[in-house]
Scaffold this active site. Sequence first.
Site, PDB file in Angstrom:
ATOM      1  N   ASN A   7      96.342 -14.087  39.938  1.00  0.00           N
ATOM      2  CA  ASN A   7      97.135 -15.003  40.310  1.00  0.00           C
ATOM      3  C   ASN A   7      98.709 -14.836  39.774  1.00  0.00           C
ATOM      4  O   ASN A   7      98.863 -15.298  38.641  1.00  0.00           O
ATOM      5  CB  ASN A   7      96.501 -16.113  40.055  1.00  0.00           C
ATOM      6  CG  ASN A   7      97.369 -17.344  40.694  1.00  0.00           C
ATOM      7  OD1 ASN A   7      98.445 -17.142  41.237  1.00  0.00           O
ATOM      8  ND2 ASN A   7      96.883 -18.538  40.618  1.00  0.00           N
ATOM      9  N   LYS A  12      98.047 -15.117  35.882  1.00  0.00           N
ATOM     10  CA  LYS A  12      96.421 -15.403  35.363  1.00  0.00           C
ATOM     11  C   LYS A  12      95.630 -14.459  35.750  1.00  0.00           C
ATOM     12  O   LYS A  12      95.785 -13.859  36.982  1.00  0.00           O
ATOM     13  CB  LYS A  12      96.239 -16.888  36.108  1.00  0.00           C
ATOM     14  CG  LYS A  12      96.986 -17.957  35.524  1.00  0.00           C
ATOM     15  CD  LYS A  12      96.211 -19.332  36.096  1.00  0.00           C
ATOM     16  CE  LYS A  12      97.157 -20.345  36.051  1.00  0.00           C
ATOM     17  NZ  LYS A  12      97.006 -21.349  36.941  1.00  0.00           N
ATOM     18  N   ARG A  56      95.411 -13.937  44.665  1.00  0.00           N
ATOM     19  CA  ARG A  56      95.997 -15.027  45.358  1.00  0.00           C
ATOM     20  C   ARG A  56      97.422 -14.735  45.789  1.00  0.00           C
ATOM     21  O   ARG A  56      98.339 -14.347  45.096  1.00  0.00           O
ATOM     22  CB  ARG A  56      96.156 -16.240  44.382  1.00  0.00           C
ATOM     23  CG  ARG A  56      96.534 -17.112  44.922  1.00  0.00           C
ATOM     24  CD  ARG A  56      97.134 -18.410  43.936  1.00  0.00           C
ATOM     25  NE  ARG A  56      97.504 -19.404  44.546  1.00  0.00           N
ATOM     26  CZ  ARG A  56      98.621 -20.186  44.135  1.00  0.00           C
ATOM     27  NH1 ARG A  56      98.954 -19.975  42.867  1.00  0.00           N
ATOM     28  NH2 ARG A  56      99.186 -21.206  44.813  1.00  0.00           N
ATOM     29  N   HIS A  87      97.402 -24.568  49.074  1.00  0.00           N
ATOM     30  CA  HIS A  87      96.233 -25.214  48.549  1.00  0.00           C
ATOM     31  C   HIS A  87      94.900 -24.591  49.384  1.00  0.00           C
ATOM     32  O   HIS A  87      93.666 -25.253  48.980  1.00  0.00           O
ATOM     33  CB  HIS A  87      96.017 -26.759  48.123  1.00  0.00           C
ATOM     34  CG  HIS A  87      97.238 -26.894  46.911  1.00  0.00           C
ATOM     35  ND1 HIS A  87      97.580 -28.021  46.886  1.00  0.00           N
ATOM     36  CD2 HIS A  87      97.452 -26.232  45.894  1.00  0.00           C
ATOM     37  CE1 HIS A  87      98.407 -28.285  45.727  1.00  0.00           C
ATOM     38  NE2 HIS A  87      98.304 -27.008  45.072  1.00  0.00           N
ATOM     39  N   LEU A  98      94.417 -32.931  43.662  1.00  0.00           N
ATOM     40  CA  LEU A  98      95.382 -33.678  42.949  1.00  0.00           C
ATOM     41  C   LEU A  98      95.488 -33.058  41.642  1.00  0.00           C
ATOM     42  O   LEU A  98      94.931 -33.360  40.518  1.00  0.00           O
ATOM     43  CB  LEU A  98      95.059 -35.268  42.677  1.00  0.00           C
ATOM     44  CG  LEU A  98      94.711 -35.986  44.119  1.00  0.00           C
ATOM     45  CD1 LEU A  98      94.110 -37.251  43.603  1.00  0.00           C
ATOM     46  CD2 LEU A  98      95.774 -36.051  45.130  1.00  0.00           C
ATOM     47  N   ASN A 154      99.197 -31.019  39.257  1.00  0.00           N
ATOM     48  CA  ASN A 154     100.667 -31.080  39.211  1.00  0.00           C
ATOM     49  C   ASN A 154     101.285 -30.853  40.539  1.00  0.00           C
ATOM     50  O   ASN A 154     102.112 -31.630  40.975  1.00  0.00           O
ATOM     51  CB  ASN A 154     101.120 -30.225  38.160  1.00  0.00           C
ATOM     52  CG  ASN A 154     102.458 -30.449  37.665  1.00  0.00           C
ATOM     53  OD1 ASN A 154     102.693 -31.434  37.337  1.00  0.00           O
ATOM     54  ND2 ASN A 154     103.420 -29.518  37.314  1.00  0.00           N
ATOM     55  N   GLY A 155     100.921 -29.888  41.531  1.00  0.00           N
ATOM     56  CA  GLY A 155     100.862 -29.994  42.916  1.00  0.00           C
ATOM     57  C   GLY A 155      99.926 -30.605  43.752  1.00  0.00           C
ATOM     58  O   GLY A 155      98.876 -30.557  43.086  1.00  0.00           O
ATOM     59  N   ARG A 176     107.451 -33.016  42.080  1.00  0.00           N
ATOM     60  CA  ARG A 176     107.989 -32.732  43.390  1.00  0.00           C
ATOM     61  C   ARG A 176     108.080 -34.177  44.109  1.00  0.00           C
ATOM     62  O   ARG A 176     106.976 -35.155  43.939  1.00  0.00           O
ATOM     63  CB  ARG A 176     107.199 -31.797  44.221  1.00  0.00           C
ATOM     64  CG  ARG A 176     107.358 -30.520  43.855  1.00  0.00           C
ATOM     65  CD  ARG A 176     106.783 -29.714  44.901  1.00  0.00           C
ATOM     66  NE  ARG A 176     106.591 -28.428  44.219  1.00  0.00           N
ATOM     67  CZ  ARG A 176     105.256 -27.776  44.223  1.00  0.00           C
ATOM     68  NH1 ARG A 176     103.923 -28.454  44.670  1.00  0.00           N
ATOM     69  NH2 ARG A 176     105.009 -26.589  43.777  1.00  0.00           N
ATOM     70  N   ARG A 199      97.818 -37.845  32.549  1.00  0.00           N
ATOM     71  CA  ARG A 199      97.351 -38.408  31.114  1.00  0.00           C
ATOM     72  C   ARG A 199      98.233 -39.256  30.337  1.00  0.00           C
ATOM     73  O   ARG A 199      97.887 -40.336  30.019  1.00  0.00           O
ATOM     74  CB  ARG A 199      96.713 -37.474  30.662  1.00  0.00           C
ATOM     75  CG  ARG A 199      95.090 -37.083  30.227  1.00  0.00           C
ATOM     76  CD  ARG A 199      94.680 -36.108  29.442  1.00  0.00           C
ATOM     77  NE  ARG A 199      95.408 -34.981  30.037  1.00  0.00           N
ATOM     78  CZ  ARG A 199      95.036 -33.718  29.844  1.00  0.00           C
ATOM     79  NH1 ARG A 199      93.854 -33.565  29.066  1.00  0.00           N
ATOM     80  NH2 ARG A 199      95.636 -32.687  30.181  1.00  0.00           N
ATOM     81  N   GLU A 242      89.880 -34.623  39.528  1.00  0.00           N
ATOM     82  CA  GLU A 242      88.516 -34.272  38.827  1.00  0.00           C
ATOM     83  C   GLU A 242      88.338 -35.218  37.662  1.00  0.00           C
ATOM     84  O   GLU A 242      87.291 -35.470  37.057  1.00  0.00           O
ATOM     85  CB  GLU A 242      88.490 -32.666  38.345  1.00  0.00           C
ATOM     86  CG  GLU A 242      88.294 -31.832  39.610  1.00  0.00           C
ATOM     87  CD  GLU A 242      88.640 -30.480  39.061  1.00  0.00           C
ATOM     88  OE1 GLU A 242      88.340 -30.282  37.836  1.00  0.00           O
ATOM     89  OE2 GLU A 242      89.177 -29.884  39.887  1.00  0.00           O
ATOM     90  N   ASN A 243      89.420 -35.712  37.047  1.00  0.00           N
ATOM     91  CA  ASN A 243      89.430 -36.264  35.795  1.00  0.00           C
ATOM     92  C   ASN A 243      89.814 -37.961  35.477  1.00  0.00           C
ATOM     93  O   ASN A 243      89.410 -38.538  34.760  1.00  0.00           O
ATOM     94  CB  ASN A 243      90.296 -35.672  34.680  1.00  0.00           C
ATOM     95  CG  ASN A 243      89.570 -34.165  34.447  1.00  0.00           C
ATOM     96  OD1 ASN A 243      88.415 -34.080  34.147  1.00  0.00           O
ATOM     97  ND2 ASN A 243      90.428 -33.049  34.811  1.00  0.00           N
ATOM     98  N   GLU A 279      89.063 -21.705  42.563  1.00  0.00           N
ATOM     99  CA  GLU A 279      89.682 -20.899  43.661  1.00  0.00           C
ATOM    100  C   GLU A 279      89.267 -19.291  43.134  1.00  0.00           C
ATOM    101  O   GLU A 279      89.223 -18.703  43.912  1.00  0.00           O
ATOM    102  CB  GLU A 279      91.234 -21.169  43.221  1.00  0.00           C
ATOM    103  CG  GLU A 279      91.875 -22.500  44.235  1.00  0.00           C
ATOM    104  CD  GLU A 279      93.133 -22.968  43.671  1.00  0.00           C
ATOM    105  OE1 GLU A 279      94.036 -22.800  44.474  1.00  0.00           O
ATOM    106  OE2 GLU A 279      93.037 -23.726  42.432  1.00  0.00           O
TER     107      GLU A 279
HETATM  108  P1  AMP Z   1      96.366 -29.053  37.569  1.00  0.00           P
HETATM  109  O1  AMP Z   1      97.654 -28.940  37.900  1.00  0.00           O
HETATM  110  O2  AMP Z   1      95.127 -29.097  38.509  1.00  0.00           O
HETATM  111  O3  AMP Z   1      95.838 -28.330  36.352  1.00  0.00           O
HETATM  112  O4  AMP Z   1      96.386 -30.703  36.854  1.00  0.00           O
HETATM  113  C1  AMP Z   1      97.221 -31.051  35.988  1.00  0.00           C
HETATM  114  C2  AMP Z   1      97.345 -32.446  36.104  1.00  0.00           C
HETATM  115  O5  AMP Z   1      95.975 -33.125  35.710  1.00  0.00           O
HETATM  116  C3  AMP Z   1      98.251 -33.198  34.930  1.00  0.00           C
HETATM  117  O6  AMP Z   1      98.893 -34.310  35.538  1.00  0.00           O
HETATM  118  C4  AMP Z   1      97.149 -33.853  33.786  1.00  0.00           C
HETATM  119  O7  AMP Z   1      97.601 -34.932  33.286  1.00  0.00           O
HETATM  120  C5  AMP Z   1      96.031 -34.247  35.008  1.00  0.00           C
HETATM  121  N1  AMP Z   1      94.895 -34.649  34.088  1.00  0.00           N
HETATM  122  C6  AMP Z   1      94.303 -33.508  33.424  1.00  0.00           C
HETATM  123  N2  AMP Z   1      93.262 -34.269  32.707  1.00  0.00           N
HETATM  124  C7  AMP Z   1      93.159 -35.501  33.023  1.00  0.00           C
HETATM  125  C8  AMP Z   1      92.636 -36.900  32.638  1.00  0.00           C
HETATM  126  N3  AMP Z   1      91.530 -36.753  31.864  1.00  0.00           N
HETATM  127  N4  AMP Z   1      93.046 -37.992  33.144  1.00  0.00           N
HETATM  128  C9  AMP Z   1      93.941 -37.971  33.882  1.00  0.00           C
HETATM  129  N5  AMP Z   1      94.644 -37.005  34.185  1.00  0.00           N
HETATM  130  C10 AMP Z   1      94.336 -35.655  33.787  1.00  0.00           C
END
Ligand code: AMP
Length: 411
Positions: free
Chosen positions: A11, A18, A92, A181, A210, A212-213, A242, A286, A335-336, A386
């Site tokens: 990627n 990556k 990718r 995506h 959901l 960063n993008g 964004r 977070r 997911e989190n 992915e």
């Molecule tokens: P990604 O781009 O899919 O890696 O997601 C990054 C985003 O996921 C960032 O805004 C992180 O703060 C958020 N994130 C990861 N773990 C958590 C968590 N336990 N609670 C809230 N947001 C999280």
Amino acid sequence: MQNSSHVLVLNCGSSSLKFAIVDPRSGRALVSGIGEALGQADSRVKWKRNGESIAKNLPAQAKHGAVIQLLVDEIIAREPSLKSHLVAIGHRVVHGGEKFSHSVLINQAVTDAIRECSALAPLHNPAALAGVEAAGSAFPELPQVAVFDTAFHQSMPRHAYIYALPYSLYRDHGIRRYGMHGTSHRYVAARAAELLNLAFNEVNIISAHLGNGASITAIRNGKSVDTSMGLTPLEGLVMGTRSGDVDPGLLMHLGCRLDYSVKQINDLLNKESGLLGISELSNDCRELEQAAAHGHSGAVLALEIFCYRLAKYIAAYYVPLTDVDALVFTGGIGENSSLIREKVLAHLQCLGYHLDPEKNLLARFGEEGGIHRDNSPAVLVIPTNEEWVIARDAAALVPPEQPNGDSVSRE
Ligand code: AMP
């Protein structure tokens, strides 16, 4: 495919690469790593193998080829079995324009077409091509496969992808909504169908990726029929940095009244907006959740807007779907973050959604499952993967007459 077949998944971003060596049957990554700050003074590579994390600096200004060379010299050379089990390389590729609705074996015509789509992804497509070239030199015997972020959305109907602009912009310049995506949305929708015991070509899903993008997709009978990203990844949901949807009149206002240059507008909308811009604190969900818990008003507002806008998109996607088998949350936030899911679903009680608070709290850190009450439409949390999709697509496209190890000519 042999039991021991593996795929090298690459990627390539503009300044990162990556990589992972993935078992296409299980999705398990034997090795995974990332080259960072490529083209800069402090370029470096980090990787994980057998639970051990290793990091190494690259020569200054090193590019994608140097990461692949390090993979060959430092990782594969120490474990020749890794190489003997490789059957393909999966890339990718961000933009396939209207040319690609599926993953394809890479040949000269495909690289030319990816290059032609570079106008639509000027940072990403050239990086992917650099990766294809470097991987082709390092592994000349392996077939290479391109897996496009846009491909899954090529099933959108015209009324979903044509902008209300002069039609000639589409006809002459390809200006339309493409969506991104796609690999992630395809993976979680297929997984949701399995969890619901439904055939993929019969399932209706709203998938919210959901991270960063961020983007959301309406999937009818296993096909994307609408998605929130457009010509570029800027359209749609509020993201880390964004803006997502804004009034296009804003651009004239910024340019004519406030003297912003095109570059300043681009930076503002892509790098300084979203959660970061609203909160004036961070793009990291977070961190914002922690700050909001301590009363930071910018963080509170950023999270409110993020959830409200997402809920509006979910409700809108009942239009193309009518019946929804499940709403799926994925990506780092999806997911989190139990808080984001709770806030989004609180907006959707009008559609009968009711969250099970305990299940919602437990769904995190790679757990898969339902977080809804019995009287609610299904809401699933499904960690995306992915790399697994790319590995599966690549393995499936390996020419069957080419046993592992034989040379495969690349046109
Ligand atoms: P990604 O781009 O899919 O890696 O997601 C990054 C985003 O996921 C960032 O805004 C992180 O703060 C958020 N994130 C990861 N773990 C958590 C968590 N336990 N609670 C809230 N947001 C999280």
